[in-house]
Motif scaffolding. Structure first.
Motif, PDB file in Angstrom:
ATOM      1  N   LEU A 123      32.002  53.319  40.148  1.00  0.00           N
ATOM      2  CA  LEU A 123      32.170  52.980  41.646  1.00  0.00           C
ATOM      3  C   LEU A 123      33.622  53.835  42.137  1.00  0.00           C
ATOM      4  O   LEU A 123      33.759  54.200  43.208  1.00  0.00           O
ATOM      5  N   VAL A 178      40.938  47.145  40.456  1.00  0.00           N
ATOM      6  CA  VAL A 178      40.953  47.090  39.037  1.00  0.00           C
ATOM      7  C   VAL A 178      40.092  48.269  38.566  1.00  0.00           C
ATOM      8  O   VAL A 178      38.842  48.259  38.688  1.00  0.00           O
ATOM      9  N   TYR A 217      45.750  44.397  29.682  1.00  0.00           N
ATOM     10  CA  TYR A 217      45.430  44.103  28.410  1.00  0.00           C
ATOM     11  C   TYR A 217      44.734  45.460  27.885  1.00  0.00           C
ATOM     12  O   TYR A 217      44.011  45.481  26.930  1.00  0.00           O
ATOM     13  N   VAL A 230      42.883  47.421  29.202  1.00  0.00           N
ATOM     14  CA  VAL A 230      41.571  47.562  29.371  1.00  0.00           C
ATOM     15  C   VAL A 230      41.446  48.300  30.901  1.00  0.00           C
ATOM     16  O   VAL A 230      40.653  48.946  31.163  1.00  0.00           O
ATOM     17  N   ASP A 253      31.961  47.395  37.244  1.00  0.00           N
ATOM     18  CA  ASP A 253      33.124  48.059  37.936  1.00  0.00           C
ATOM     19  C   ASP A 253      33.593  46.892  39.024  1.00  0.00           C
ATOM     20  O   ASP A 253      34.836  46.715  39.537  1.00  0.00           O
ATOM     21  N   LEU A 254      32.404  46.082  39.423  1.00  0.00           N
ATOM     22  CA  LEU A 254      32.904  44.894  40.208  1.00  0.00           C
ATOM     23  C   LEU A 254      33.493  43.720  39.341  1.00  0.00           C
ATOM     24  O   LEU A 254      34.402  43.190  40.011  1.00  0.00           O
ATOM     25  N   ILE A 300      35.146  43.790  36.791  1.00  0.00           N
ATOM     26  CA  ILE A 300      36.579  43.880  36.406  1.00  0.00           C
ATOM     27  C   ILE A 300      37.646  43.530  37.479  1.00  0.00           C
ATOM     28  O   ILE A 300      38.747  43.302  37.418  1.00  0.00           O
ATOM     29  N   GLN A 301      36.955  43.618  38.778  1.00  0.00           N
ATOM     30  CA  GLN A 301      37.843  43.005  39.733  1.00  0.00           C
ATOM     31  C   GLN A 301      38.320  41.709  39.848  1.00  0.00           C
ATOM     32  O   GLN A 301      39.129  41.098  40.410  1.00  0.00           O
ATOM     33  N   MET A 304      40.500  37.487  35.306  1.00  0.00           N
ATOM     34  CA  MET A 304      40.005  37.394  33.863  1.00  0.00           C
ATOM     35  C   MET A 304      41.161  37.232  32.903  1.00  0.00           C
ATOM     36  O   MET A 304      42.056  37.850  33.093  1.00  0.00           O
ATOM     37  N   ASN A 305      41.047  36.391  31.665  1.00  0.00           N
ATOM     38  CA  ASN A 305      42.127  36.400  30.839  1.00  0.00           C
ATOM     39  C   ASN A 305      41.643  37.417  29.937  1.00  0.00           C
ATOM     40  O   ASN A 305      40.640  38.022  30.014  1.00  0.00           O
ATOM     41  N   GLU A 306      42.537  37.669  28.980  1.00  0.00           N
ATOM     42  CA  GLU A 306      42.438  38.695  27.915  1.00  0.00           C
ATOM     43  C   GLU A 306      41.056  38.929  27.267  1.00  0.00           C
ATOM     44  O   GLU A 306      40.781  39.929  27.099  1.00  0.00           O
ATOM     45  N   MET A 334      38.574  40.126  29.314  1.00  0.00           N
ATOM     46  CA  MET A 334      38.705  41.562  29.629  1.00  0.00           C
ATOM     47  C   MET A 334      38.370  42.142  28.486  1.00  0.00           C
ATOM     48  O   MET A 334      37.885  43.420  28.961  1.00  0.00           O
ATOM     49  N   LEU A 335      38.562  42.023  27.425  1.00  0.00           N
ATOM     50  CA  LEU A 335      38.122  42.826  26.166  1.00  0.00           C
ATOM     51  C   LEU A 335      36.748  42.440  26.016  1.00  0.00           C
ATOM     52  O   LEU A 335      36.199  43.818  25.461  1.00  0.00           O
ATOM     53  N   ASP A 380      35.649  45.236  28.278  1.00  0.00           N
ATOM     54  CA  ASP A 380      35.725  46.622  27.883  1.00  0.00           C
ATOM     55  C   ASP A 380      34.803  46.943  26.803  1.00  0.00           C
ATOM     56  O   ASP A 380      34.194  48.071  26.706  1.00  0.00           O
ATOM     57  N   TYR A 411      31.733  48.349  28.744  1.00  0.00           N
ATOM     58  CA  TYR A 411      32.147  49.520  29.098  1.00  0.00           C
ATOM     59  C   TYR A 411      31.654  50.488  28.033  1.00  0.00           C
ATOM     60  O   TYR A 411      31.015  51.642  28.251  1.00  0.00           O
TER      61      TYR A 411
END
Lengths: 233, 356
Positions: free
Chosen positions: A112, A175, A223, A225, B172-173, B175-176, B179-181, B184-185, B188, B191
């Motif tokens: 996006l 982000v 992090y 990422v 992509d949405l 990740i906005q 979030m904690n680590e 987030m990982l 990732d 992804y």
């Protein structure tokens, strides 16, 4: 209220409703007015009635071929910018689309932020009257000369660092994943790369160059990422 | 042509043989007459003449004459029949079997990849007609199945692009969100997965498209220009020591190829070399007359299985970095352009050689 801002009008022609909604949701941060069309006929109808600044066009639609819509758009309103967003990543479609008059071609799957960047680039090209510089706090970006000033001092960036900076700024407050950045920087090489560590290296270089000119804490890292441009206007 | 009378091979041969024999017999009738008159029947005629003139029977060895006569006749008949046989087998059979021969030759040349069904010559022999008809039916069915299969893999890849696009946009949405680590990982990892899937899908699509001959157009391409552009881009992302040597004795480096595919081939070979060499390993690229050599040091000093290295998903190494399609794509591109690609292992180095 009338002269606050000249809102850009966008039409998203995409039969996959969820994808269309995702696009709208992401683009909500921009000053765009997004409309959606899910079928061939709906798209033709909307193109006939309204004028748009930019149209995102999927080629495979229920009820007809996207290229026919493109031809129609080019007849009705040739100044409209069109970005083809297609799952059919075929060379002939791309060539044909650009020949008819599309401005850009983005194969699915895409990120996006990348789409947002393409829309920005397209609208900037279409509106010749608009300013070719972006003012972002202490940063001034000259889009034509591809030069950046920080606190009125020139920032010496490599080509990919410049691209990275622009990409971050245009997607500010959102982000962005490492893979979106990697794909933007490396183009179609991205899926050949095994890791995106070069993104980290580029971000690090960019940060330190910005810090030299007194711009600190502008890029927030999540992090390792995700990355986000956080400086306010 | 359409309303020719159909006959079986057997009746056709019979007719031809009888005709042939009749003709040979007709031609040999004067010979029969001559021989009968001059040898066999000569003495008989003498006797009849003598008796008619009232002279009485002359002293002639009738027995020997009759035996000789019969033998001559027997030989003649044998000769005529053999001759007809010979002519039938030598010339007429060849003519009769010609359509079969043609069918056989064209069937041997048939290539399902090209999907071009041959035109067999018209024949009025029932068995051959049947053979041709069933062969054509078989070939049509095979070509159709093959085409459907090819189209299927292309369509399947296309259809997968949309859910992949959807997945990516949702990420992509996602990740906005705050979030904690740990979260987030996880994102990732997702992804990376979508990346791998879309890469795999793109490669499958490319293979299908090469198979479906969608990259038929070719032009003159300068391989050195392509190569240096590629490496220029690569240097941004990797710090490998890549040496390029040009030992070309010709003034130009151009060759006839589809530019997109040639770029793909180079990309895959270079990536492969980078991927499977030690981090400080030197990579050599050598461009010579109609030949390209890319070599890199092996990590474990073991050769790859040369028979399987170009097969799809054949990678049997533990360190699975690519998706097992890179070299299959290289092979497909080489096949399309009628180039050869070889793999050789020498002095602890993997060598890939493309001969244009």
């Amino acid at each position: 209220m009338f002269f606050i801002k000249n809102e850009m009008k966008l039409l998203i022609i995409e039969d996959e409703r969820e994808l269309s909604d995702s696009i709208v949701s992401y683009l909500n941060h921009e000053d765009y007015l997004c409309e959606q069309a899910f079928t061939f006929n709906e798209a033709i109808m909307k193109v006939n009635i309204y004028e748009y600044d930019c149209i995102l066009l999927d080629l495979m639609l229920p009820g007809g071929n996207g290229l026919d819509i493109l031809r129609h758009i080019k007849q009705q309103a040739p100044q409209t910018g069109v970005i083809i967003v297609s799952a059919k990543d075929s060379l002939s479609d791309k060539v044909e689309g650009l020949r008819i008059g599309a401005d850009d071609y983005l194969p699915k799957p895409f990120h996006l932020p990348e789409l947002n960047m393409r829309i920005f680039a397209l609208l900037r090209c279409k509106c010749f009257t608009s300013n070719n510089t972006i003012q972002m706090g202490v940063l001034t970006i000259d889009l034509l000369g591809k030069k950046v000033l920080a606190n009125n001092k020139p920032l010496n960036l490599t080509k990919s660092e410049y691209e990275l900076l622009l990409f971050l700024i245009k997607n500010e407050h959102r982000v962005m994943s490492k893979s979106a950045l990697a794909e933007h920087l490396s183009g179609d090489m991205a899926d050949m790369l095994d890791d995106f560590n070069f993104v980290y290296a580029h971000i690090k270089n960019l940060k330190s160059k910005l810090a030299e000119l007194g711009v600190t804490d502008c890029i927030k890292t999540y992090y390792g990422v995700g990355y986000q441009w956080v400086i306010e206007l | 042509m359409g309303n020719r009378i159909m006959r079986t091979l057997l009746s056709k041969t019979r007719i031809k043989f009888i005709t042939c024999m009749t003709i040979v017999f007709m031609f040999s009738v004067p010979l029969f007459y001559l021989i009968t008159k001059n040898f066999y029947a000569e003495d008989m005629m003498h006797i009849i003449e003598s008796v008619e003139q009232g002279k009485g029977i002359p002293a002639i060895d009738l027995e020997q004459d009759i035996i000789a006569g019969i033998m001559i006749q027997f030989l003649l008949v044998f000769f005529v029949i053999s001759l007809s046989f010979y002519i039938t087998i030598r010339f007429i059979a060849r003519h009769l079997w010609h359509p079969f021969d043609d069918t056989l030759r064209k069937t041997e040349l048939f290539n399902i990849m090209q999907g071009k069904i041959p035109n067999f010559i018209e024949t009025d022999i029932y068995e051959f007609k049947r053979l041709n008809n069933s062969l054509i039916k078989l070939m049509e069915k095979d070509s159709k199945t093959f085409r459907i299969q090819k189209e299927f893999s292309e369509n399947a890849s296309h259809e997968l692009q949309t859910p992949l696009a959807l997945m990516r946009s949702k990420l992509d949405l996602l990740i906005q969100e705050k979030m904690n680590e740990k979260q987030m990982l996880l994102v990732d990892d997702l992804y990376k997965l979508t990346m791998r899937m879309s890469h795999l899908n793109r490669n499958l699509l490319l293979l299908a498209k090469i198979d479906n001959e969608q990259y038929a157009d070719q032009e003159e391409v300068d391989i050195m220009v392509l190569l240096s552009n590629l490496l220029l881009m690569y240097n941004v992302f990797h710090e490998h020591n890549i040496q390029v040597k040009n030992k070309q004795t010709f003034s130009t480096n151009t060759l006839r190829a589809n530019p997109f595919l040639l770029e793909c081939l180079l990309k895959n070979l270079v990536i492969n070399a980078i991927r499977y060499s030690p981090s400080d390993g030197r990579i050599q690229i050598l461009v010579q007359n109609h030949q390209l050599l890319i070599s890199n040091f092996s990590i474990d000093n073991k050769p790859l299985d040369a028979n399987k290295v170009f097969h799809r998903f054949s990678s049997d190494t533990i360190q699975k970095k690519g998706n097992g399609l890179g070299l299959a794509i290289v092979k497909s591109i080489c096949d399309l352009h009628r180039w050869t690609v070889q793999y050789k292992f020498k002095d602890g180095k993997h060598n890939f050689i493309v001969i244009f």
